[in-house]
Design a protein around this motif. Structure first.
Motif, PDB file in Angstrom:
ATOM      1  N   TRP A 135      49.459  44.176  39.294  1.00  0.00           N
ATOM      2  CA  TRP A 135      48.244  43.534  39.802  1.00  0.00           C
ATOM      3  C   TRP A 135      48.349  42.033  39.700  1.00  0.00           C
ATOM      4  O   TRP A 135      48.224  41.468  38.614  1.00  0.00           O
ATOM      5  CB  TRP A 135      47.024  44.034  39.039  1.00  0.00           C
ATOM      6  N   LYS A 136      48.561  41.337  40.829  1.00  0.00           N
ATOM      7  CA  LYS A 136      48.505  39.873  40.846  1.00  0.00           C
ATOM      8  C   LYS A 136      47.054  39.418  40.978  1.00  0.00           C
ATOM      9  O   LYS A 136      46.679  38.378  40.467  1.00  0.00           O
ATOM     10  CB  LYS A 136      49.347  39.307  41.990  1.00  0.00           C
ATOM     11  N   VAL A 137      46.250  40.210  41.686  1.00  0.00           N
ATOM     12  CA  VAL A 137      44.802  39.970  41.760  1.00  0.00           C
ATOM     13  C   VAL A 137      44.156  40.801  40.662  1.00  0.00           C
ATOM     14  O   VAL A 137      44.741  41.772  40.190  1.00  0.00           O
ATOM     15  CB  VAL A 137      44.223  40.361  43.149  1.00  0.00           C
ATOM     16  N   PRO A 138      42.968  40.447  40.220  1.00  0.00           N
ATOM     17  CA  PRO A 138      42.308  41.284  39.208  1.00  0.00           C
ATOM     18  C   PRO A 138      42.117  42.716  39.729  1.00  0.00           C
ATOM     19  O   PRO A 138      41.731  42.922  40.881  1.00  0.00           O
ATOM     20  CB  PRO A 138      40.958  40.594  38.999  1.00  0.00           C
ATOM     21  N   ARG A 139      42.419  43.666  38.872  1.00  0.00           N
ATOM     22  CA  ARG A 139      42.222  45.061  39.253  1.00  0.00           C
ATOM     23  C   ARG A 139      40.728  45.295  39.445  1.00  0.00           C
ATOM     24  O   ARG A 139      39.920  44.901  38.606  1.00  0.00           O
ATOM     25  CB  ARG A 139      42.736  45.984  38.146  1.00  0.00           C
ATOM     26  N   PRO A 140      40.335  45.909  40.576  1.00  0.00           N
ATOM     27  CA  PRO A 140      38.901  46.168  40.773  1.00  0.00           C
ATOM     28  C   PRO A 140      38.327  46.969  39.619  1.00  0.00           C
ATOM     29  O   PRO A 140      38.989  47.867  39.077  1.00  0.00           O
ATOM     30  CB  PRO A 140      38.862  46.980  42.072  1.00  0.00           C
ATOM     31  N   THR A 141      37.097  46.637  39.230  1.00  0.00           N
ATOM     32  CA  THR A 141      36.478  47.348  38.104  1.00  0.00           C
ATOM     33  C   THR A 141      36.041  48.747  38.499  1.00  0.00           C
ATOM     34  O   THR A 141      36.043  49.639  37.669  1.00  0.00           O
ATOM     35  CB  THR A 141      35.277  46.559  37.555  1.00  0.00           C
TER      36      THR A 141
END
Length: 134
Positions: free
Chosen positions: A12-18
């Motif tokens: 995950w380079k972007v925050p993992r969706p919550t």
């Protein structure tokens, strides 16, 4: 004959969706994008969450279809320290259904940086493993 499962590592380079459903949908879209361009991919770097309609090219953003951006490595690329970037074109901004995928015509080095000077695939990002049939 039963399909043989294999593990794919998602980074995950972007925050993992919550929201777990959103995270699963994004991993599925990333998986199908990767499989359209390299069926031997072992690692998928998720570089965008919400599909976006632009691409950075030659120093500026240019219009493009809605897509997610991933980069992939197969076993040989893991050993060589290289990766390939692919866009997974979706049916819209909020629809992660994959329409088609298109890879960059070149292979990047793990040392390559983006237009901001940041490593495209930095070390130490969060990752998780998911099993898929092959």
């Amino acid at each position: 004959m039963m399909p043989i499962p294999r593990a794919i590592r998602y980074v995950w380079k972007v925050p993992r969706p919550t929201g777990e459903d959103r995270a699963e949908d994004l991993m599925e879209a990333a998986y199908y994008t990767a499989m359209q361009t390299d069926r031997t991919a072992t690692v998928i770097l998720i570089r965008s969450d919400i599909p976006h309609p632009t691409t950075y090219s030659n120093g500026s953003y240019v219009p493009d279809g809605f897509h997610i951006t991933i980069s992939t490595k197969n076993t040989l690329q893991e050993q060589a320290g290289t990766f390939q970037t692919t866009h997974g074109y979706t049916k819209g901004k909020y629809d992660l259904t994959l329409a088609y995928a298109k890879s960059a015509p070149y292979i990047n080095s793990d040392d390559d940086v983006d237009y901001k000077g940041n490593l495209i695939w930095p070390a130490g990002l969060p990752e998780e493993k998911k099993w898929h049939p092959i």
